[in-house]
Design a protein around this motif. Structure first.
Motif, PDB file in Angstrom:
ATOM      1  N   ASP A  89      40.224  45.303  37.243  1.00  0.00           N
ATOM      2  CA  ASP A  89      38.821  45.152  36.867  1.00  0.00           C
ATOM      3  C   ASP A  89      38.625  43.927  35.973  1.00  0.00           C
ATOM      4  OD1 ASP A  89      37.945  47.297  38.325  1.00  0.00           O
ATOM      5  OD2 ASP A  89      37.792  48.675  36.631  1.00  0.00           O
ATOM      6  N   GLN A  90      39.529  43.733  35.010  1.00  0.00           N
ATOM      7  CA  GLN A  90      39.392  42.589  34.110  1.00  0.00           C
ATOM      8  C   GLN A  90      39.574  41.271  34.855  1.00  0.00           C
ATOM      9  OE1 GLN A  90      41.244  42.579  30.295  1.00  0.00           O
ATOM     10  NE2 GLN A  90      40.815  44.736  29.879  1.00  0.00           N
ATOM     11  N   LEU A  91      40.565  41.213  35.736  1.00  0.00           N
ATOM     12  CA  LEU A  91      40.803  39.984  36.492  1.00  0.00           C
ATOM     13  C   LEU A  91      39.628  39.661  37.413  1.00  0.00           C
ATOM     14  CD1 LEU A  91      44.577  40.423  37.476  1.00  0.00           C
ATOM     15  CD2 LEU A  91      43.629  38.995  35.650  1.00  0.00           C
ATOM     16  N   PHE A  92      39.134  40.671  38.115  1.00  0.00           N
ATOM     17  CA  PHE A  92      38.025  40.425  39.035  1.00  0.00           C
ATOM     18  C   PHE A  92      36.740  40.085  38.286  1.00  0.00           C
ATOM     19  CE2 PHE A  92      40.798  42.077  42.282  1.00  0.00           C
ATOM     20  CZ  PHE A  92      40.334  41.499  43.459  1.00  0.00           C
ATOM     21  N   GLU A  93      36.550  40.649  37.105  1.00  0.00           N
ATOM     22  CA  GLU A  93      35.379  40.299  36.301  1.00  0.00           C
ATOM     23  C   GLU A  93      35.396  38.823  35.924  1.00  0.00           C
ATOM     24  OE1 GLU A  93      35.497  42.954  33.001  1.00  0.00           O
ATOM     25  OE2 GLU A  93      34.872  44.705  34.177  1.00  0.00           O
TER      26      GLU A  93
ATOM     27  N   HIS B  76      35.580  44.021  47.554  1.00  0.00           N
ATOM     28  CA  HIS B  76      34.247  44.382  48.034  1.00  0.00           C
ATOM     29  C   HIS B  76      33.293  44.654  46.875  1.00  0.00           C
ATOM     30  CE1 HIS B  76      35.500  44.306  52.180  1.00  0.00           C
ATOM     31  NE2 HIS B  76      36.503  45.129  51.923  1.00  0.00           N
ATOM     32  N   ALA B  77      33.787  45.269  45.813  1.00  0.00           N
ATOM     33  CA  ALA B  77      32.926  45.580  44.674  1.00  0.00           C
ATOM     34  C   ALA B  77      32.432  44.320  43.967  1.00  0.00           C
ATOM     35  CB  ALA B  77      33.674  46.480  43.689  1.00  0.00           C
ATOM     36  N   PHE B  78      33.305  43.290  43.889  1.00  0.00           N
ATOM     37  CA  PHE B  78      32.963  42.071  43.165  1.00  0.00           C
ATOM     38  C   PHE B  78      32.578  40.910  44.091  1.00  0.00           C
ATOM     39  CE2 PHE B  78      35.409  44.453  40.058  1.00  0.00           C
ATOM     40  CZ  PHE B  78      34.758  44.186  38.858  1.00  0.00           C
TER      41      PHE B  78
ATOM     42  N   LYS C  96      38.749  34.904  48.544  1.00  0.00           N
ATOM     43  CA  LYS C  96      39.118  34.324  47.256  1.00  0.00           C
ATOM     44  C   LYS C  96      40.379  34.947  46.664  1.00  0.00           C
ATOM     45  CE  LYS C  96      35.442  31.620  46.567  1.00  0.00           C
ATOM     46  NZ  LYS C  96      35.527  30.181  46.242  1.00  0.00           N
ATOM     47  N   VAL C  97      41.089  35.759  47.443  1.00  0.00           N
ATOM     48  CA  VAL C  97      42.237  36.487  46.889  1.00  0.00           C
ATOM     49  C   VAL C  97      43.497  36.196  47.701  1.00  0.00           C
ATOM     50  CG1 VAL C  97      43.218  38.768  46.387  1.00  0.00           C
ATOM     51  CG2 VAL C  97      40.785  38.322  45.967  1.00  0.00           C
TER      52      VAL C  97
END
Length: 333
Positions: free
Chosen positions: A195-199, A231-233, A238-239
């Motif tokens: 979550d922190q990385l994707f944020e 999908h959420a972010f 990009k990964v």
């Protein structure tokens, strides 16, 4: 620049030679025989093979021990053991430093590598110093090599308070990617790390390059969590997943559908030839548009030739090719 009498790597007849006229860094003409402009620098290829610059899809140019005295490895045989041993020796070996990075970049250039994606350590010990030394080394070499940087928290994100802030600072300065490492094994909080990385990646619109060593069902679980975050972010395309050998052990009933999901999410892969583990399902990866970049890393007693043979055998039945232009615009450089 005018290059004469070279063989094209894609030529149907390997014996044919071609002349190239190069203007502004690009091949502008390609014919069996070209009259060189008067002011052109002429290079005689002497019938040798002309190849595009090689791409190293995963490197660590900030902390190479190349040309250093031998250091006996007494690390525990685990990911954490390797991290701890490296941290123990880092200051003694003056790592990171511009000289260290220039040495390894010159070696890569000498063997034809012109484009590199490199994980650069970002942690509480070095801060962002590794990013700064790499930028300086590339500038000193007059940008002869293109380096795409991953700000890499090898010592963890959640378990090291302050690392998230360093990653955010790196992303705010324009690094191409931020990294992650074994969300379960290292941070023991996969949802928290991801979550922190994707944020951060979403906020600064940078890529993500995540190391995954975890095997078996734990590795499968991490793939599924990464897909959920993509999908959420909204981070499709990009990964990149580095290594990710657990993919080879996904049950056949799930493997193809998982690869379809990864391909649709634009996930790419960068990996070495796996010594001691099952081969990745390369043909299925290719069929599902999961882009693949290969890298050579050191394996104990294996030398350059041994590792190259392993790579060739590993790829022989289902070769996946990625050209340098496609790699430039994808998470795998």
């Amino acid at each position: 620049m005018y290059s004469k009498n070279v063989r094209e790597w894609s030529a149907s007849n390997g014996a044919e030679t071609t002349d190239f006229l190069i203007e502004d860094g690009q091949i502008s003409r390609k014919e069996p025989e070209i009259t060189a402009p008067q002011d052109a620098t002429i290079i005689d290829g002497k019938g040798l093979l002309a190849l595009p610059g090689f791409v190293n899809a995963h490197a660590h140019i900030d902390k190479s021990w190349l040309h250093r005295d031998w250091v006996s490895n007494h690390a525990e045989p685990s990911t954490q053991g390797c991290i701890s041993f490296e941290r123990e020796k880092r200051d003694e070996l003056n790592i990171p430093s511009t000289q260290v990075t220039e040495t390894v970049l010159c070696q890569m250039l000498a063997f034809g590598t012109t484009r590199i994606r490199s994980h650069i350590d970002v942690d509480l010990g070095v801060g962002l110093r590794g990013l700064e030394t790499v930028a300086e080394a590339v500038e000193n070499l007059q940008n002869a090599v293109e380096v795409e940087v991953v700000a890499f928290p090898q010592d963890g994100v959640i378990r090291r308070l302050g690392v998230r802030d360093l990653l955010e600072k790196a992303a705010s300065t324009g690094v191409a990617h931020i990294g992650g490492l074994d969300p379960c094994l290292i941070d023991r909080d996969p949802a928290g790390q991801l979550d922190q990385l994707f944020e951060i990646a979403s906020k600064y619109d940078c890529g993500l390059d995540i190391y995954l060593h975890d095997a078996g069902t734990l590795g499968h679980f991490e793939y599924e969590m990464i897909l959920e975050c993509i999908h959420a972010f909204g981070r499709q395309g990009k990964v990149n997943i580095a290594h990710g050998f657990a993919l080879s052990t996904v049950p056949a009933s799930r493997q193809e559908s998982l690869l379809k999901e990864l391909g649709e999410a634009g996930v790419s892969w960068s990996t070495v030839a796996p010594v001691g583990s099952a081969r990745l399902p390369l043909q299925l990866m290719k069929n599902n548009s999961v882009r693949l970049g290969l890298v050579r890393m050191a394996f104990g007693i294996c030398g350059r030739r041994t590792v190259m043979v392993i790579c060739c055998v590993w790829l022989s039945s289902s070769l996946v090719c990625t050209d340098s232009n496609a790699m430039k615009n994808s998470p795998t450089p």
